[in-house]
Scaffold this motif. Sequence first.
Motif, mmCIF file in Angstrom:
data_model
loop_
_atom_site.group_PDB
_atom_site.id
_atom_site.type_symbol
_atom_site.label_atom_id
_atom_site.label_comp_id
_atom_site.label_asym_id
_atom_site.label_seq_id
_atom_site.Cartn_x
_atom_site.Cartn_y
_atom_site.Cartn_z
ATOM 1 N N THR A 89 0.920 -1.126 0.168
ATOM 2 C CA THR A 89 -0.025 0.181 -0.044
ATOM 3 C C THR A 89 0.825 1.311 -0.066
ATOM 4 O O THR A 89 0.494 2.218 -0.744
ATOM 5 C CB THR A 89 -1.021 -0.158 1.260
ATOM 6 N N LEU A 90 1.973 1.307 0.769
ATOM 7 C CA LEU A 90 2.881 2.287 0.881
ATOM 8 C C LEU A 90 4.360 1.967 0.373
ATOM 9 O O LEU A 90 4.859 0.737 0.575
ATOM 10 C CB LEU A 90 2.997 2.715 2.275
ATOM 11 N N GLY A 91 5.118 2.902 -0.058
ATOM 12 C CA GLY A 91 6.360 2.546 -0.569
ATOM 13 C C GLY A 91 7.425 2.267 0.530
ATOM 14 O O GLY A 91 7.154 2.702 1.750
ATOM 15 N N PRO A 92 8.671 1.782 0.501
ATOM 16 C CA PRO A 92 9.669 1.735 1.530
ATOM 17 C C PRO A 92 9.768 2.757 2.195
ATOM 18 O O PRO A 92 10.099 2.849 3.553
ATOM 19 C CB PRO A 92 10.629 0.986 0.542
ATOM 20 N N LYS A 93 9.915 3.995 1.592
ATOM 21 C CA LYS A 93 10.227 5.357 2.281
ATOM 22 C C LYS A 93 9.480 5.930 3.280
ATOM 23 O O LYS A 93 9.545 6.038 4.615
ATOM 24 C CB LYS A 93 10.679 6.409 1.350
#
Length: 304
Positions: free
Chosen positions: A261-265
């Motif tokens: 759902t969200l990027g690694p950062k």
Amino acid sequence: MSILREIQAAILQDNPNLGTILLKLRFLASRLGSEPLEDWVKYEAEGYPKDADIPGYRVARLSFRGSWSGPFGSGINNAPIPTALVEKHASKEWTRYKIRESIATVQEMAAREQSMGIDASNLILLLQGKVYEDYACNSIVAEMSSIAIREIVQTVRARILELTIELEKRVPETVEITLQQVISSKMPETAATVTQIFNQTVYGNVTHVTATDGAQVTLAITAGNTVSMVSELAKAGLPDEAAKEITSIVAAEGPPTADRTLGPKALGWIKKNAPKAASGAWKIGSAVATDLLKEAALKYYGLK
């Protein structure tokens, strides 16, 4: 004729069969790859299950009447009960009825042009002695106005039309879809745009997140608008600086993939700042903050 044109032609007829129209819209939604639109169409066509959220236009106000018996054979029959009194001694849930039936059933109810009675016998105990002192409550009936039922039909009809108009404007290839012809390449960008259009026309682009204490946190974020995301996160309890930081990260990383759902950062930022939420430094708990940020990101990307 394309599926979109068939839907538009049918919805503009007098007394359209919304059940049939929704079946066509469900087929179109599957071709466009928008799951939220498919879910809405499915629920409208088949009815909303108990665990599904109800759109605001399907919540109707109720009116109440009751009968009481008093001393020496006296009585009060079919007398109105103020809704404020019901909300005070029962709850607001009693005065706002959620209509979960399929749109076909709702259309049948609307055609009768009669108010609909709803079982409110459980209110007898809750309001006993609260309406007329020294009078025993014998029966209570709740009623929903026929106008409220017709409004649901009209709202669904209007939103289907608005949805198809916006699809035609912003996703022109939609007009080409027929039973035999599909979009040559179902791109994620197309599905995201369709979902954004759906959210704006049907739900008004508002998302609710439930906190651990049952409270509702409302997010009204415009897709691609960083200012609205920062503002809504700040309203939800994040410090202004934190809201700006996570918004910048989400905007830079781009839409999610199938497996995240969200990027690694963004995930790293959440992990790093979780102790601040847990310590009470933020006005929102760590568990709720994670769900809130995921929902905010999806809203920003136009995927919810």
